[in-house]
Design a protein around this motif. Structure first.
Motif, PDB file in Angstrom:
ATOM      1  N   THR A 130      75.661  73.328   7.050  1.00 27.74           N
ATOM      2  CA  THR A 130      75.357  74.151   5.696  1.00 27.74           C
ATOM      3  C   THR A 130      75.437  73.107   4.877  1.00 27.74           C
ATOM      4  OG1 THR A 130      75.935  76.376   6.674  1.00 27.74           O
ATOM      5  CG2 THR A 130      76.144  76.046   4.215  1.00 27.74           C
ATOM      6  N   ALA A 131      76.492  72.218   4.867  1.00 20.85           N
ATOM      7  CA  ALA A 131      76.880  71.145   3.900  1.00 20.85           C
ATOM      8  C   ALA A 131      75.722  70.086   3.819  1.00 20.85           C
ATOM      9  CB  ALA A 131      78.102  70.566   3.872  1.00 20.85           C
ATOM     10  N   VAL A 132      75.285  69.750   4.866  1.00 21.03           N
ATOM     11  CA  VAL A 132      74.243  68.734   5.097  1.00 21.03           C
ATOM     12  C   VAL A 132      72.897  69.434   4.512  1.00 21.03           C
ATOM     13  CG1 VAL A 132      72.993  67.485   6.634  1.00 21.03           C
ATOM     14  CG2 VAL A 132      75.234  67.579   6.796  1.00 21.03           C
ATOM     15  N   GLY A 133      72.707  70.855   4.830  1.00 20.38           N
ATOM     16  CA  GLY A 133      71.497  71.242   4.096  1.00 20.38           C
ATOM     17  C   GLY A 133      71.529  71.394   2.664  1.00 20.38           C
ATOM     18  N   ARG A 134      72.770  71.704   2.087  1.00 22.78           N
ATOM     19  CA  ARG A 134      72.741  71.756   0.558  1.00 22.78           C
ATOM     20  C   ARG A 134      72.552  70.312   0.147  1.00 22.78           C
ATOM     21  NH1 ARG A 134      78.064  72.729  -2.953  1.00 22.78           N
ATOM     22  NH2 ARG A 134      78.920  70.854  -1.972  1.00 22.78           N
ATOM     23  N   LEU A 135      73.017  69.278   0.591  1.00 25.63           N
ATOM     24  CA  LEU A 135      72.632  67.714   0.325  1.00 25.63           C
ATOM     25  C   LEU A 135      71.341  67.483   0.377  1.00 25.63           C
ATOM     26  CD1 LEU A 135      73.865  65.305  -0.865  1.00 25.63           C
ATOM     27  CD2 LEU A 135      74.443  64.707   1.568  1.00 25.63           C
ATOM     28  N   LEU A 136      70.672  67.856   1.400  1.00 19.03           N
ATOM     29  CA  LEU A 136      69.299  67.833   1.559  1.00 19.03           C
ATOM     30  C   LEU A 136      68.442  68.434   0.270  1.00 19.03           C
ATOM     31  CD1 LEU A 136      69.059  68.044   5.644  1.00 19.03           C
ATOM     32  CD2 LEU A 136      68.207  65.891   4.104  1.00 19.03           C
ATOM     33  N   ARG A 137      68.764  69.736   0.366  1.00 19.99           N
ATOM     34  CA  ARG A 137      67.987  70.404  -1.009  1.00 19.99           C
ATOM     35  C   ARG A 137      68.132  69.991  -1.897  1.00 19.99           C
ATOM     36  NH1 ARG A 137      70.340  73.621  -4.468  1.00 19.99           N
ATOM     37  NH2 ARG A 137      72.085  73.918  -3.342  1.00 19.99           N
ATOM     38  N   LEU A 170      68.585  66.796  -2.751  1.00 19.26           N
ATOM     39  CA  LEU A 170      67.684  65.587  -2.953  1.00 19.26           C
ATOM     40  C   LEU A 170      66.302  65.663  -2.432  1.00 19.26           C
ATOM     41  CD1 LEU A 170      69.855  63.290  -0.800  1.00 19.26           C
ATOM     42  CD2 LEU A 170      69.767  63.614  -3.226  1.00 19.26           C
ATOM     43  N   GLY A 171      65.680  67.100  -2.309  1.00 25.10           N
ATOM     44  CA  GLY A 171      64.266  67.300  -2.226  1.00 25.10           C
ATOM     45  C   GLY A 171      63.760  67.274  -0.947  1.00 25.10           C
ATOM     46  N   TYR A 172      64.636  67.135   0.063  1.00 25.45           N
ATOM     47  CA  TYR A 172      64.218  67.047   1.667  1.00 25.45           C
ATOM     48  C   TYR A 172      64.027  68.544   1.941  1.00 25.45           C
ATOM     49  CZ  TYR A 172      64.800  61.954   1.729  1.00 25.45           C
ATOM     50  OH  TYR A 172      64.532  60.678   1.540  1.00 25.45           O
ATOM     51  N   TRP A 173      63.204  69.446   1.494  1.00 25.32           N
ATOM     52  CA  TRP A 173      63.419  70.733   1.848  1.00 25.32           C
ATOM     53  C   TRP A 173      63.030  71.158   3.390  1.00 25.32           C
ATOM     54  CZ3 TRP A 173      60.519  71.819  -3.421  1.00 25.32           C
ATOM     55  CH2 TRP A 173      61.048  71.539  -4.263  1.00 25.32           C
ATOM     56  N   ASP A 174      61.952  70.561   3.931  1.00 28.51           N
ATOM     57  CA  ASP A 174      61.743  70.981   5.256  1.00 28.51           C
ATOM     58  C   ASP A 174      62.916  70.549   6.015  1.00 28.51           C
ATOM     59  OD1 ASP A 174      61.354  68.245   4.707  1.00 28.51           O
ATOM     60  OD2 ASP A 174      59.661  68.128   5.940  1.00 28.51           O
ATOM     61  N   GLU A 182      70.516  79.266   2.474  1.00 21.35           N
ATOM     62  CA  GLU A 182      69.063  79.632   2.712  1.00 21.35           C
ATOM     63  C   GLU A 182      68.385  80.146   1.604  1.00 21.35           C
ATOM     64  OE1 GLU A 182      69.236  80.512   7.268  1.00 21.35           O
ATOM     65  OE2 GLU A 182      69.376  82.102   6.188  1.00 21.35           O
ATOM     66  N   VAL A 183      69.100  81.037   0.905  1.00 22.19           N
ATOM     67  CA  VAL A 183      68.616  81.719  -0.278  1.00 22.19           C
ATOM     68  C   VAL A 183      68.290  80.691  -1.522  1.00 22.19           C
ATOM     69  CG1 VAL A 183      68.939  83.625  -2.131  1.00 22.19           C
ATOM     70  CG2 VAL A 183      69.491  84.014   0.163  1.00 22.19           C
ATOM     71  N   ARG A 184      69.281  79.955  -1.607  1.00 25.56           N
ATOM     72  CA  ARG A 184      68.955  78.908  -2.447  1.00 25.56           C
ATOM     73  C   ARG A 184      67.837  78.036  -2.236  1.00 25.56           C
ATOM     74  NH1 ARG A 184      70.630  78.073  -8.064  1.00 25.56           N
ATOM     75  NH2 ARG A 184      69.143  76.224  -8.416  1.00 25.56           N
ATOM     76  N   LEU A 185      67.829  77.525  -1.022  1.00 25.63           N
ATOM     77  CA  LEU A 185      66.886  76.722  -0.815  1.00 25.63           C
ATOM     78  C   LEU A 185      65.337  77.344  -0.976  1.00 25.63           C
ATOM     79  CD1 LEU A 185      65.591  74.225   0.792  1.00 25.63           C
ATOM     80  CD2 LEU A 185      66.112  75.323   2.806  1.00 25.63           C
ATOM     81  N   LEU A 186      65.099  78.728  -0.681  1.00 23.58           N
ATOM     82  CA  LEU A 186      63.916  79.289  -0.910  1.00 23.58           C
ATOM     83  C   LEU A 186      63.575  79.180  -2.518  1.00 23.58           C
ATOM     84  CD1 LEU A 186      64.456  82.185   1.535  1.00 23.58           C
ATOM     85  CD2 LEU A 186      62.607  80.504   1.634  1.00 23.58           C
ATOM     86  N   VAL A 205      67.941  71.790   9.448  1.00 27.74           N
ATOM     87  CA  VAL A 205      69.238  71.873   9.746  1.00 27.74           C
ATOM     88  C   VAL A 205      70.070  73.236   9.715  1.00 27.74           C
ATOM     89  CG1 VAL A 205      71.333  70.799   8.796  1.00 27.74           C
ATOM     90  CG2 VAL A 205      69.261  69.134   9.039  1.00 27.74           C
ATOM     91  N   LEU A 206      69.750  73.866   8.697  1.00 26.12           N
ATOM     92  CA  LEU A 206      70.311  75.236   8.675  1.00 26.12           C
ATOM     93  C   LEU A 206      69.981  76.124   9.740  1.00 26.12           C
ATOM     94  CD1 LEU A 206      69.488  75.871   4.761  1.00 26.12           C
ATOM     95  CD2 LEU A 206      71.956  75.470   5.837  1.00 26.12           C
ATOM     96  N   SER A 207      68.846  76.300  10.396  1.00 26.45           N
ATOM     97  CA  SER A 207      68.549  76.859  11.529  1.00 26.45           C
ATOM     98  C   SER A 207      69.417  76.519  12.721  1.00 26.45           C
ATOM     99  CB  SER A 207      66.987  76.552  11.871  1.00 26.45           C
ATOM    100  OG  SER A 207      66.829  75.315  12.735  1.00 26.45           O
ATOM    101  N   GLN A 208      70.042  75.444  12.492  1.00 26.76           N
ATOM    102  CA  GLN A 208      71.086  75.307  13.711  1.00 26.76           C
ATOM    103  C   GLN A 208      72.389  76.140  13.284  1.00 26.76           C
ATOM    104  OE1 GLN A 208      70.985  71.093  15.232  1.00 26.76           O
ATOM    105  NE2 GLN A 208      69.688  70.603  13.836  1.00 26.76           N
ATOM    106  N   ALA A 209      72.763  76.273  12.199  1.00 22.14           N
ATOM    107  CA  ALA A 209      74.000  76.953  11.951  1.00 22.14           C
ATOM    108  C   ALA A 209      73.845  78.468  11.895  1.00 22.14           C
ATOM    109  CB  ALA A 209      74.313  76.559  10.428  1.00 22.14           C
ATOM    110  N   CYS A 210      74.076  79.042  12.995  1.00 23.09           N
ATOM    111  CA  CYS A 210      73.771  80.425  13.189  1.00 23.09           C
ATOM    112  C   CYS A 210      75.039  81.346  13.680  1.00 23.09           C
ATOM    113  CB  CYS A 210      72.662  80.527  14.150  1.00 23.09           C
ATOM    114  SG  CYS A 210      72.939  79.656  15.721  1.00 23.09           S
ATOM    115  N   PRO A 211      76.278  80.962  13.905  1.00 27.82           N
ATOM    116  CA  PRO A 211      77.325  81.875  14.370  1.00 27.82           C
ATOM    117  C   PRO A 211      77.284  82.786  13.369  1.00 27.82           C
ATOM    118  CG  PRO A 211      78.083  79.601  14.560  1.00 27.82           C
ATOM    119  CD  PRO A 211      76.821  79.376  13.874  1.00 27.82           C
ATOM    120  N   PRO A 212      77.687  84.197  13.919  1.00 27.60           N
ATOM    121  CA  PRO A 212      77.711  85.260  12.984  1.00 27.60           C
ATOM    122  C   PRO A 212      79.008  85.203  12.071  1.00 27.60           C
ATOM    123  CG  PRO A 212      77.515  86.065  15.231  1.00 27.60           C
ATOM    124  CD  PRO A 212      77.471  84.608  15.466  1.00 27.60           C
ATOM    125  N   ALA A 213      79.930  84.584  12.268  1.00 26.10           N
ATOM    126  CA  ALA A 213      81.075  84.450  11.324  1.00 26.10           C
ATOM    127  C   ALA A 213      80.891  83.565  10.350  1.00 26.10           C
ATOM    128  CB  ALA A 213      82.338  83.748  12.186  1.00 26.10           C
TER     129      ALA A 213
END
Length: 380
Positions: free
Chosen positions: A180-187, A189-193, A215-219, A198-206
């Protein structure tokens, strides 16, 4: 005229930004892509659901883009990602920007290894993971993108998807926090794809509430306000951060009443100066989407406790609002303040680059300062 899009990313097709007196970066790319698509102004206006006069003004340099819904509508009408109009991610300018630009290479390399059949997975170390995640967040919040990027390669090594059967719940949550932290940094910087991958790999329910917020911010940053609202609808454990982002999305969609309702809900429940500042900041961004520039400035006045990176983004917003109100000198001062506290955050902000072009054409009083900013932005 051919309607086939030109090859290459928009940032490689445009090699020199305006230095005042002409279309802004988005206005120029808009004209180029419209012609490549073989569209008349009237046809694009119909596709985008925007006035013809606005498109003509953008292309002629009489107006600029500072509202997310305008950018996304133009991109939709041209069948583009909004990044093609903003030029993100920008070609590097200077040693620090080169370091930050390397993030895309590191992440692509990591993803290739993860998705390969024989990709090795590093043994997770709870303590090292926690230190790196906290360090990345602190550097990003503090406006130090170079330090943040340098933490990503070792973090990704430790945060690779877990082996089948891994039962350590705390490590699983830390892995998700890392992605999630890496995804935020990528967002940012404009590396949205890459951010989405990266966010798709962060999926534990907790970890789902934190991942959902990013995800919402990225969209929303991608101009997909409707999808941002839908992503959060009915989700369990929706945080105040998600509600604030959804409030901005509703404002971008023209749903003022719902936007204001969500902002009020979060503001009423805010505890402490930082939470109240975050709610006020979201209110300022929502007001900007509605074109209520006086409200932008009023709401921004209650944001004394934002992290440095977020503070810089808000200063760019208030600078744009002041420019809309004809206060070009004050706008230049806000923009300079944003760059002084978070240089790369500000230089990589597409709306900041739009604003530089506008202020260069109107800010004679601050011409020397603005010229220096434009040079550091890689626009001259």
């Amino acid at each position: 005229m051919s309607t086939e899009p030109a090859s290459g990313h928009a940032s490689t097709l445009v090699t020199q930004e305006m230095d005042g007196g002409g279309p802004t970066p988005v206005g120029r790319r808009l004209a180029e892509w419209r012609k490549r698509r073989g569209l008349a102004v009237a046809s694009l206006a119909t596709r985008a659901g925007l006035p013809e006069q606005l498109i003509e003004d953008l292309e002629a340099g009489r107006d600029w883009v500072d509202q997310r819904h305008v950018l996304s509508s133009l991109a939709t009408g041209l069948r583009l990602d909004p990044a093609e109009l903003t030029g993100q991610p920008y070609m590097p300018c200077g040693a620090d920007h080169c370091t930050v630009h390397s993030l895309g290479w590191h992440v692509r390399r990591h993803l290739a290894r993860v998705f390969s059949a024989d990709g090795a997975v590093a043994e997770a170390n709870r303590e090292q993971l926690a230190v790196l995640v906290d360090g990345l967040r602190a550097a990003d919040d503090g406006g130090d993108l170079v330090s943040a990027v340098l933490k990503v390669p070792p973090l990704l090594e430790l945060a690779s998807p877990p082996q089948a059967g891994e039962a350590d719940r705390e490590v699983a949550v830390l892995r998700a926090a890392a992605h999630t932290a890496v995804g935020r940094l990528l967002r940012r910087l404009g590396y949205w794809d890459l951010a989405w991958s990266v966010l798709s790999q962060a999926c534990p329910p907790a970890a789902r509430p934190a991942v959902l917020g990013e995800e919402v911010r990225l969209l929303l940053d991608m101009g997909q306000a409707e999808l941002a609202v839908a992503r959060a609808a009915g989700a369990a454990g929706v945080t105040a951060e998600v509600l604030l982002t959804v409030a901005i999305a509703h404002a971008a969609l023209g749903h003022e009443a719902e936007s204001e309702r969500l902002l009020a809900v979060v503001q009423d429940k805010a505890v402490g100066p930082q939470q109240r500042s975050e709610a006020a900041s979201a209110g300022a961004f929502a007001a900007a989407e509605r074109g209520a520039f006086d409200q932008v400035l009023d709401r921004a006045a209650g944001t004394a406790c934002l992290p440095v990176g977020d503070r810089a983004g808000l200063l760019v917003l208030t600078a744009s609002a002041r420019a809309r109100l004809g206060r070009y000198g004050a706008a230049a001062e806000d923009l300079a303040a944003a760059e002084s506290i978070a240089p790369l955050h500000t230089r990589l902000d597409p709306l900041a680059r739009e604003l530089v072009s506008v202020l260069l054409a109107h800010g004679d009083e601050h011409a020397e300062v603005l010229g220096g900013i434009a040079a550091r932005f890689g626009m001259k």
